[in-house]
Design a protein around this motif. Sequence first.
Motif, mmCIF file in Angstrom:
data_model
loop_
_atom_site.group_PDB
_atom_site.id
_atom_site.type_symbol
_atom_site.label_atom_id
_atom_site.label_comp_id
_atom_site.label_asym_id
_atom_site.label_seq_id
_atom_site.Cartn_x
_atom_site.Cartn_y
_atom_site.Cartn_z
ATOM 1 N N ASP A 64 -6.549 -3.117 7.646
ATOM 2 C CA ASP A 64 -7.234 -3.364 6.375
ATOM 3 C C ASP A 64 -6.751 -4.651 5.721
ATOM 4 O O ASP A 64 -7.542 -5.410 5.146
ATOM 5 C CB ASP A 64 -7.015 -2.183 5.425
ATOM 6 C CG ASP A 64 -7.785 -0.937 5.852
ATOM 7 O OD1 ASP A 64 -8.689 -1.061 6.693
ATOM 8 O OD2 ASP A 64 -7.478 0.150 5.332
ATOM 9 N N TYR A 65 -5.440 -4.897 5.803
ATOM 10 C CA TYR A 65 -4.899 -6.137 5.235
ATOM 11 C C TYR A 65 -5.456 -7.352 5.967
ATOM 12 O O TYR A 65 -5.919 -8.315 5.338
ATOM 13 C CB TYR A 65 -3.370 -6.110 5.310
ATOM 14 C CG TYR A 65 -2.726 -7.442 5.060
ATOM 15 C CD1 TYR A 65 -2.948 -8.146 3.874
ATOM 16 C CD2 TYR A 65 -1.877 -8.019 6.014
ATOM 17 C CE1 TYR A 65 -2.354 -9.380 3.649
ATOM 18 C CE2 TYR A 65 -1.272 -9.246 5.794
ATOM 19 C CZ TYR A 65 -1.520 -9.919 4.611
ATOM 20 O OH TYR A 65 -0.934 -11.135 4.392
ATOM 21 N N MET A 97 3.472 4.924 4.158
ATOM 22 C CA MET A 97 2.468 5.958 4.340
ATOM 23 C C MET A 97 3.115 7.224 4.911
ATOM 24 O O MET A 97 4.333 7.331 4.975
ATOM 25 C CB MET A 97 1.346 5.433 5.244
ATOM 26 C CG MET A 97 0.683 4.141 4.735
ATOM 27 S SD MET A 97 -0.077 4.292 3.077
ATOM 28 C CE MET A 97 -1.463 5.358 3.465
ATOM 29 N N PHE A 144 4.219 -1.522 3.589
ATOM 30 C CA PHE A 144 3.326 -0.361 3.637
ATOM 31 C C PHE A 144 4.157 0.910 3.772
ATOM 32 O O PHE A 144 5.025 1.004 4.652
ATOM 33 C CB PHE A 144 2.354 -0.465 4.815
ATOM 34 C CG PHE A 144 1.586 -1.762 4.870
ATOM 35 C CD1 PHE A 144 0.942 -2.255 3.752
ATOM 36 C CD2 PHE A 144 1.517 -2.498 6.052
ATOM 37 C CE1 PHE A 144 0.234 -3.457 3.794
ATOM 38 C CE2 PHE A 144 0.807 -3.688 6.114
ATOM 39 C CZ PHE A 144 0.169 -4.171 4.976
ATOM 40 N N ALA A 179 -3.455 0.442 7.704
ATOM 41 C CA ALA A 179 -3.095 -0.460 6.602
ATOM 42 C C ALA A 179 -3.019 -1.898 7.092
ATOM 43 O O ALA A 179 -3.510 -2.824 6.417
ATOM 44 C CB ALA A 179 -1.765 -0.030 5.992
ATOM 45 N N ARG A 201 0.859 -1.201 0.000
ATOM 46 C CA ARG A 201 0.000 0.000 0.000
ATOM 47 C C ARG A 201 0.894 1.250 0.000
ATOM 48 O O ARG A 201 1.927 1.293 0.651
ATOM 49 C CB ARG A 201 -0.926 0.044 1.223
ATOM 50 C CG ARG A 201 -1.692 1.390 1.344
ATOM 51 C CD ARG A 201 -2.656 1.437 2.518
ATOM 52 N NE ARG A 201 -3.906 0.762 2.184
ATOM 53 C CZ ARG A 201 -4.969 0.694 3.015
ATOM 54 N NH1 ARG A 201 -4.898 1.261 4.224
ATOM 55 N NH2 ARG A 201 -6.058 0.073 2.643
ATOM 56 N N GLY A 202 0.471 2.261 -0.764
ATOM 57 C CA GLY A 202 1.069 3.583 -0.656
ATOM 58 C C GLY A 202 2.200 3.911 -1.609
ATOM 59 O O GLY A 202 2.759 5.006 -1.530
ATOM 60 N N SER A 227 -4.139 2.105 -2.894
ATOM 61 C CA SER A 227 -4.914 1.825 -1.682
ATOM 62 C C SER A 227 -4.671 0.433 -1.118
ATOM 63 O O SER A 227 -5.013 0.175 0.042
ATOM 64 C CB SER A 227 -6.404 2.011 -1.970
ATOM 65 O OG SER A 227 -6.826 1.120 -2.996
ATOM 66 N N GLY A 228 -4.098 -0.464 -1.899
ATOM 67 C CA GLY A 228 -3.768 -1.781 -1.373
ATOM 68 C C GLY A 228 -4.004 -2.900 -2.362
ATOM 69 O O GLY A 228 -5.008 -2.896 -3.094
ATOM 70 N N GLU A 280 -1.697 5.790 9.865
ATOM 71 C CA GLU A 280 -2.031 5.220 8.556
ATOM 72 C C GLU A 280 -1.425 3.824 8.381
ATOM 73 O O GLU A 280 -2.013 2.969 7.718
ATOM 74 C CB GLU A 280 -1.543 6.155 7.448
ATOM 75 C CG GLU A 280 -2.342 7.451 7.363
ATOM 76 C CD GLU A 280 -1.707 8.468 6.439
ATOM 77 O OE1 GLU A 280 -2.431 9.386 5.989
ATOM 78 O OE2 GLU A 280 -0.489 8.380 6.161
ATOM 79 N N MET A 295 -3.900 6.582 -1.816
ATOM 80 C CA MET A 295 -5.071 5.694 -1.804
ATOM 81 C C MET A 295 -5.713 5.606 -3.191
ATOM 82 O O MET A 295 -6.892 5.301 -3.335
ATOM 83 C CB MET A 295 -6.075 6.181 -0.758
ATOM 84 C CG MET A 295 -5.531 6.134 0.670
ATOM 85 S SD MET A 295 -5.083 4.470 1.221
ATOM 86 C CE MET A 295 -6.732 3.781 1.475
ATOM 87 N N MET A 347 -7.664 -5.433 1.256
ATOM 88 C CA MET A 347 -6.701 -5.215 0.164
ATOM 89 C C MET A 347 -6.837 -6.266 -0.919
ATOM 90 O O MET A 347 -5.988 -6.378 -1.802
ATOM 91 C CB MET A 347 -5.270 -5.192 0.711
ATOM 92 C CG MET A 347 -4.985 -3.993 1.583
ATOM 93 S SD MET A 347 -3.232 -3.885 2.017
ATOM 94 C CE MET A 347 -3.289 -2.516 3.185
#
Length: 325
Positions: free
Chosen positions: A304-305, A292, A290, A301, A84-85, A121-122, A297, A155, A310
């Motif tokens: 979210d993972y 960020m 990740f 991440a 991500r990012g 965003s992932g 953040e 994102m 993601m």
Amino acid sequence: MPAITVPDIMVLPRLPRPTDSTRERKVSSISTAHQQREGAGFEVRRPFPSMDLRSADPFILLDQMGPVAYEPYEAKGAPWHPHRGFETVTYVMDGTMVHHDSNGGGGVISEGDTQWMTAGSGILHDELPAEELVIAGGWFHGIQLWVNLPRAQKMAAPRYQDLRGSELTLVSSHDGGALVRIIAGEMGGFEGPGSTYTPIAYAHASLAPGSQLETPWPQRFTAMAYVLSGSGTVGAERRAISEGQLAVFGPGDSITVAADALQHNRTGDLEVLLLGGLPIKEPVVQYGPFVMNTRAEIIQAMADYQAGRMGNIPAEHLAGRRLGE
């Protein structure tokens, strides 16, 4: 290191030679890449980040994979993992890699090809040596560059660019002594095919023994030269540089790289990456895959993972199979 080449370099368009009024960039530092293992256990050379060069804004990481001659069933890759990012740019010079991602993107990256994946965003993906390379063994040599994304694009929706070697912009030095493959960005009025959120310039140059590459370089960009193989000098000061070393240039309008008269490597040329970009100048907080701007953040991440936001590994890649079947 076949990468992409031409039978007669003299038919290519030529980079303009910097004028006498051009301010040539001096070398501010030369550092040597350290070695470490990544993925399922393959070895990489990493010039940055390192103790010598912690920041290379707008880049996060540069890994050289090989050159290495794998024995049968020795080649390894990077199984499924998240990002991500930022963007991952994988350039293959020898051998073949296969890429899949949770967005349905991916494909085969052969000699001279570039895989450009915007994680945004992932996304989940894997990068593995081709089955034929695993079974039979053989040469492999590739580069992975991580390009940071500015806060406004971190994102962005994930995307994938499949750049064939035949699509790269091929030019020669003004005297015809160097072949330059422009992957992304602009050099001397010529543009590469890669589409970037962050303005960068990225190229692979092969310099014949004793030749010199002088090229304009965007004034607002950082500038670096990383030696993939061979030896030579950088800058007007003609500072010596060899395989696995990275030169960082100071401010100016052009850069110079020269090849030694004798090259003791597979291609017989000095092989060098030229790269730089417009600094983002934002806070960087990295935790593994990740990248960020804040610790909060990064924590988001990870959450979210773990929650599957993601993406998921496609069902056809969940079941293993015996190689050769």
